[in-house]
Design an enzyme around this catalytic site. Structure first.
Site, PDB file in Angstrom:
ATOM      1  N   SER A  49      -5.632   4.430  -1.495  1.00 18.82           N
ATOM      2  CA  SER A  49      -6.634   4.200  -2.547  1.00 18.82           C
ATOM      3  C   SER A  49      -6.350   3.041  -3.490  1.00 18.82           C
ATOM      4  O   SER A  49      -7.250   2.588  -4.200  1.00 18.82           O
ATOM      5  CB  SER A  49      -6.803   5.489  -3.359  1.00 18.82           C
ATOM      6  OG  SER A  49      -5.550   5.925  -3.837  1.00 18.82           O
ATOM      7  N   GLY A  51      -3.366  -0.512  -4.407  1.00 23.28           N
ATOM      8  CA  GLY A  51      -2.219  -1.334  -4.029  1.00 23.28           C
ATOM      9  C   GLY A  51      -2.186  -1.740  -2.566  1.00 23.28           C
ATOM     10  O   GLY A  51      -3.210  -2.087  -1.966  1.00 23.28           O
ATOM     11  N   PHE A  52      -0.993  -1.693  -1.992  1.00 23.56           N
ATOM     12  CA  PHE A  52      -0.798  -2.133  -0.606  1.00 23.56           C
ATOM     13  C   PHE A  52      -1.517  -1.223   0.402  1.00 23.56           C
ATOM     14  O   PHE A  52      -1.936  -1.683   1.461  1.00 23.56           O
ATOM     15  CB  PHE A  52       0.693  -2.193  -0.269  1.00 23.56           C
ATOM     16  CG  PHE A  52       1.400  -3.367  -0.895  1.00 23.56           C
ATOM     17  CD1 PHE A  52       1.148  -4.661  -0.454  1.00 23.56           C
ATOM     18  CD2 PHE A  52       2.310  -3.197  -1.929  1.00 23.56           C
ATOM     19  CE1 PHE A  52       1.783  -5.752  -1.024  1.00 23.56           C
ATOM     20  CE2 PHE A  52       2.963  -4.284  -2.502  1.00 23.56           C
ATOM     21  CZ  PHE A  52       2.693  -5.564  -2.048  1.00 23.56           C
ATOM     22  N   ASP A 110      -2.401  16.256  -2.064  1.00 24.61           N
ATOM     23  CA  ASP A 110      -0.974  15.947  -2.026  1.00 24.61           C
ATOM     24  C   ASP A 110      -0.497  15.723  -0.584  1.00 24.61           C
ATOM     25  O   ASP A 110      -0.324  16.682   0.173  1.00 24.61           O
ATOM     26  CB  ASP A 110      -0.213  17.091  -2.685  1.00 24.61           C
ATOM     27  CG  ASP A 110       1.287  16.835  -2.701  1.00 24.61           C
ATOM     28  OD1 ASP A 110       1.718  15.722  -2.308  1.00 24.61           O
ATOM     29  OD2 ASP A 110       2.028  17.758  -3.105  1.00 24.61           O
ATOM     30  N   TYR A 224      10.861  -3.029  -0.570  1.00 29.52           N
ATOM     31  CA  TYR A 224      11.049  -4.191  -1.433  1.00 29.52           C
ATOM     32  C   TYR A 224      12.537  -4.499  -1.518  1.00 29.52           C
ATOM     33  O   TYR A 224      13.367  -3.596  -1.454  1.00 29.52           O
ATOM     34  CB  TYR A 224      10.464  -3.923  -2.836  1.00 29.52           C
ATOM     35  CG  TYR A 224      10.595  -5.127  -3.742  1.00 29.52           C
ATOM     36  CD1 TYR A 224       9.883  -6.303  -3.476  1.00 29.52           C
ATOM     37  CD2 TYR A 224      11.456  -5.104  -4.834  1.00 29.52           C
ATOM     38  CE1 TYR A 224      10.030  -7.422  -4.270  1.00 29.52           C
ATOM     39  CE2 TYR A 224      11.606  -6.219  -5.649  1.00 29.52           C
ATOM     40  CZ  TYR A 224      10.887  -7.379  -5.362  1.00 29.52           C
ATOM     41  OH  TYR A 224      11.044  -8.492  -6.146  1.00 29.52           O
ATOM     42  N   TYR A 234      16.809  -2.284  -9.252  1.00 31.44           N
ATOM     43  CA  TYR A 234      15.962  -2.025  -8.087  1.00 31.44           C
ATOM     44  C   TYR A 234      16.793  -1.754  -6.825  1.00 31.44           C
ATOM     45  O   TYR A 234      17.070  -0.608  -6.491  1.00 31.44           O
ATOM     46  CB  TYR A 234      14.916  -3.145  -7.858  1.00 31.44           C
ATOM     47  CG  TYR A 234      13.825  -2.621  -6.949  1.00 31.44           C
ATOM     48  CD1 TYR A 234      12.637  -2.115  -7.468  1.00 31.44           C
ATOM     49  CD2 TYR A 234      14.026  -2.526  -5.572  1.00 31.44           C
ATOM     50  CE1 TYR A 234      11.681  -1.550  -6.638  1.00 31.44           C
ATOM     51  CE2 TYR A 234      13.077  -1.961  -4.741  1.00 31.44           C
ATOM     52  CZ  TYR A 234      11.906  -1.478  -5.277  1.00 31.44           C
ATOM     53  OH  TYR A 234      10.976  -0.900  -4.450  1.00 31.44           O
ATOM     54  N   LYS A 243      14.838   3.285  -0.680  1.00 33.50           N
ATOM     55  CA  LYS A 243      14.384   2.279   0.290  1.00 33.50           C
ATOM     56  C   LYS A 243      15.381   2.160   1.458  1.00 33.50           C
ATOM     57  O   LYS A 243      14.962   1.964   2.600  1.00 33.50           O
ATOM     58  CB  LYS A 243      14.160   0.924  -0.384  1.00 33.50           C
ATOM     59  CG  LYS A 243      12.978   0.904  -1.369  1.00 33.50           C
ATOM     60  CD  LYS A 243      11.660   1.298  -0.721  1.00 33.50           C
ATOM     61  CE  LYS A 243      10.468   1.152  -1.659  1.00 33.50           C
ATOM     62  NZ  LYS A 243       9.229   1.766  -1.103  1.00 33.50           N
ATOM     63  N   LEU A 272       4.547  -7.345  -6.854  1.00 33.65           N
ATOM     64  CA  LEU A 272       3.199  -7.504  -7.385  1.00 33.65           C
ATOM     65  C   LEU A 272       2.933  -6.482  -8.467  1.00 33.65           C
ATOM     66  O   LEU A 272       3.568  -5.434  -8.519  1.00 33.65           O
ATOM     67  CB  LEU A 272       2.181  -7.294  -6.258  1.00 33.65           C
ATOM     68  CG  LEU A 272       1.972  -8.490  -5.340  1.00 33.65           C
ATOM     69  CD1 LEU A 272       1.154  -8.098  -4.133  1.00 33.65           C
ATOM     70  CD2 LEU A 272       1.256  -9.608  -6.110  1.00 33.65           C
TER      71      LEU A 272
HETATM   72  P1  NAD Z   1       0.245   2.265  -5.768  1.00 36.91           P
HETATM   73  O1  NAD Z   1       0.640   3.080  -6.930  1.00 36.91           O
HETATM   74  O2  NAD Z   1      -0.784   1.201  -5.955  1.00 36.91           O
HETATM   75  O3  NAD Z   1      -0.301   3.202  -4.565  1.00 36.91           O
HETATM   76  C1  NAD Z   1       0.205   4.477  -4.344  1.00 36.91           C
HETATM   77  C2  NAD Z   1      -0.730   5.266  -3.440  1.00 36.91           C
HETATM   78  O4  NAD Z   1      -0.115   6.538  -3.164  1.00 36.91           O
HETATM   79  C3  NAD Z   1      -2.102   5.587  -4.055  1.00 36.91           C
HETATM   80  O5  NAD Z   1      -3.082   5.544  -3.028  1.00 36.91           O
HETATM   81  C4  NAD Z   1      -1.934   7.034  -4.527  1.00 36.91           C
HETATM   82  O6  NAD Z   1      -3.147   7.778  -4.615  1.00 36.91           O
HETATM   83  C5  NAD Z   1      -1.054   7.574  -3.430  1.00 36.91           C
HETATM   84  N1  NAD Z   1      -0.302   8.781  -3.781  1.00 36.91           N
HETATM   85  C6  NAD Z   1       0.644   8.946  -4.755  1.00 36.91           C
HETATM   86  N2  NAD Z   1       1.125  10.214  -4.727  1.00 36.91           N
HETATM   87  C7  NAD Z   1       0.472  10.840  -3.710  1.00 36.91           C
HETATM   88  C8  NAD Z   1       0.525  12.156  -3.181  1.00 36.91           C
HETATM   89  N3  NAD Z   1       1.357  13.089  -3.654  1.00 36.91           N
HETATM   90  N4  NAD Z   1      -0.313  12.460  -2.157  1.00 36.91           N
HETATM   91  C9  NAD Z   1      -1.181  11.541  -1.656  1.00 36.91           C
HETATM   92  N5  NAD Z   1      -1.250  10.277  -2.108  1.00 36.91           N
HETATM   93  C10 NAD Z   1      -0.434   9.947  -3.114  1.00 36.91           C
HETATM   94  O7  NAD Z   1       1.599   1.669  -5.185  1.00 36.91           O
HETATM   95  P2  NAD Z   1       1.971   0.375  -4.336  1.00 36.91           P
HETATM   96  O8  NAD Z   1       2.630  -0.588  -5.261  1.00 36.91           O
HETATM   97  O9  NAD Z   1       0.868  -0.064  -3.463  1.00 36.91           O
HETATM   98  O10 NAD Z   1       3.145   0.984  -3.456  1.00 36.91           O
HETATM   99  C11 NAD Z   1       3.013   1.348  -2.087  1.00 36.91           C
HETATM  100  C12 NAD Z   1       4.332   1.091  -1.377  1.00 36.91           C
HETATM  101  O11 NAD Z   1       4.609  -0.309  -1.413  1.00 36.91           O
HETATM  102  C13 NAD Z   1       5.536   1.781  -2.021  1.00 36.91           C
HETATM  103  O12 NAD Z   1       6.416   2.200  -1.020  1.00 36.91           O
HETATM  104  C14 NAD Z   1       6.167   0.652  -2.827  1.00 36.91           C
HETATM  105  O13 NAD Z   1       7.537   0.855  -3.065  1.00 36.91           O
HETATM  106  C15 NAD Z   1       5.942  -0.496  -1.880  1.00 36.91           C
HETATM  107  N6  NAD Z   1       6.082  -1.845  -2.471  1.00 36.91           N
HETATM  108  C16 NAD Z   1       5.544  -2.148  -3.684  1.00 36.91           C
HETATM  109  C17 NAD Z   1       5.737  -3.418  -4.220  1.00 36.91           C
HETATM  110  C18 NAD Z   1       5.155  -3.811  -5.563  1.00 36.91           C
HETATM  111  O14 NAD Z   1       5.581  -4.815  -6.122  1.00 36.91           O
HETATM  112  N7  NAD Z   1       4.184  -3.094  -6.072  1.00 36.91           N
HETATM  113  C19 NAD Z   1       6.463  -4.384  -3.499  1.00 36.91           C
HETATM  114  C20 NAD Z   1       6.964  -4.048  -2.243  1.00 36.91           C
HETATM  115  C21 NAD Z   1       6.780  -2.768  -1.741  1.00 36.91           C
HETATM  116 NA    NA Z   2      -0.708   1.952  -1.825  1.00 35.48          NA
END
Ligand code: NAD
Ligand code: NA
Length: 396
Positions: A49, A51-52, A110, A224, A234, A243, A272
């Site tokens: 929903s 981010g990535f 969840d 990351y 980190y 990680k 990001l």
């Molecule tokens: P985000 O917070 O934008 O997205 C998290 C997603 O997980 C959302 O869709 C949320 O609804 C869902 N979620 C959370 N708890 C949940 C649960 N209990 N049940 C179902 N869905 C659940 O985060 P993001 O930054 O996109 O992170 C996604 C991955 O990318 C992570 O592993 C993060 O470590 C990794 N990452 C992030 C970055 C950064 O800079 N943001 C960089 C590299 C890697």
């Molecule tokens: Na995500």
């Protein structure tokens, strides 16, 4: 209602449906502009929903024409109470997918629980038969363990000794020194339980046990690394241990997928602004300097550019998937370039409340933060009365 941002620290309590919709449409248009991807046809995205994960769902659907099932944990809209950004993002995604004739269904709950896994497996069985790609993109502060019932809370702490460095309050621009006390062994174990690979493996086990993974199925989780500047909090901190565990789990899962000719990958992505990363001390200052340097060099990417590149230039090139010496896909290659890191390190030395507006991209950080919640999005009229009660069409 007229919806305005209600910010509390690194969280915003409101979200704007029109702004979230515009963000999703912009991401879809970006993916379409890059041309078709010879990719997966049936995709399951866990954490779909924001981010990535959202970018992965959009790239699958609008780049590869894939049917998608998205799982996430979001707050639905209620009378007088806006839903969470991921709710509105998904509503917009589903609307656009329907218009394009693409299958899209969503499950809100969840993902760590047995119940949501069961619901998802049944939906795949009924509608898609099998899955070609599973994206694992959950970011959560807590996990209720499905077998033990224990609640694990993750922490963002250094390991071994306290860590002091500069940080910024990105709302005020105030740069100060922060000291973070080291984690206990219990903190480390809890963080690994939430953000490590155990749940990823449970998902793959559950899918495989019911023959829901197609021959050649691929699964990707996101990681990351980052520079030595942020290492203590980190990569060498509690989240880094998680990680490490996630990355090790890719090998365990790959072994389990051998008979299907399938494979598990970790993709290391760029730093990001997302809801998850805003909460980590020191990181926002690093990101504001990084943005400045990468934008000046024409190397800046957001989540959609990152994931589109991951699909088109790493996962689905028609050839071998390029990986580093630890088997990881790298789309943090531009962030980690020597020239980029040398410039960021030099700026870091100079960063202060006074210098940051000039040497850092604090404005870019703030804009990205507000954009996450659908605010400050160009083309959206925020004085307009909007209906906060938006439905997600494909919600199961
Ligand atoms: P985000 O917070 O934008 O997205 C998290 C997603 O997980 C959302 O869709 C949320 O609804 C869902 N979620 C959370 N708890 C949940 C649960 N209990 N049940 C179902 N869905 C659940 O985060 P993001 O930054 O996109 O992170 C996604 C991955 O990318 C992570 O592993 C993060 O470590 C990794 N990452 C992030 C970055 C950064 O800079 N943001 C960089 C590299 C890697
Ligand atoms: Na995500």
């Amino acid at each position: 209602m007229i919806i305005t941002p209600k910010v509390r620290g690194f969280i915003c309590l409101t979200a704007h449906p029109k702004g979230c919709e515009q963000n999703v449409v912009n991401q879809i248009n970006y993916v379409k502009s890059k041309g078709p991807i010879e990719g997966p046809k049936r995709v399951l995205v866990l954490g779909a929903s924001t981010g990535f994960g959202l970018a992965s769902r959009i790239t699958s659907a609008f780049g590869a024409n894939a049917a998608t099932i998205g799982v996430f944990f979001e707050k639905p809209a209620a009378e007088g109470k806006p839903g969470s950004p991921g709710w509105y993002n998904t509503a917009a995604f589903e609307k656009e997918a329907q218009k394009a004739g693409l299958y899209a269904k969503s499950i809100n709950g969840d993902a760590f629980s047995d119940e949501i896994k069961r619901t998802t497996l049944d939906l795949i069985k009924a509608d898609l038969g099998q899955i070609d790609l599973v994206i694992y993109s959950l970011a959560s502060p807590r996990r209720v363990h499905p077998k033990t019932g224990v609640i694990h809370n993750s922490v963002l702490k250094p390991i071994g000794q306290p860590f002091s460095n500069k940080t910024v309050d990105f709302h005020t621009g105030n740069v100060s020194e922060v000291t973070i006390t080291p984690a206990s062994d219990e903190d480390i174990a809890n963080t690994v339980a939430v953000m490590g690979g155990e749940d990823w493996e449970m998902w793959i086990d559950a899918l495989k046990a019911e023959n829901l993974l197609a021959p050649g199925a691929t699964t990707v989780a996101y990681s990351y690394i980052g520079p030595s500047l942020t290492e203590a909090v980190y990569r060498k901190g509690t989240i880094g241990r998680a990680k490490d565990h996630l990355e090790a789990t890719a090998f365990t899962i790959s072994d389990k997928l051998k008979d299907l000719n399938g494979k598990a990958y970790v993709s290391v992505n760029k730093a990001l602004v997302t809801q998850a990363s805003s909460a980590i001390p020191v990181i926002p200052l690093y990101i504001s300097l990084l943005y400045k340097v990468m934008k000046a060099k024409g190397l800046h990417e957001g989540t959609i550019e990152q994931i589109q590149r991951l699909f088109q230039e790493r996962l689905y090139t028609g050839g071998e998937v390029a990986v580093d010496e630890k088997g990881r896909i790298r789309v943090d290659d531009w962030e980690m370039r020597d020239d980029v890191q040398a410039e960021v390190a030099a700026l870091w030395e100079k960063a202060s409340t006074e210098s940051l507006p000039e040497i850092g991209d604090l404005q870019g950080y703030r804009t990205d933060f507000f954009n996450l919640f659908g605010f400050e999005v160009p083309g959206v009229n925020y004085d307009e009365d909007v209906n906060e009660l938006v439905e997600v069409p494909g919600l199961v």
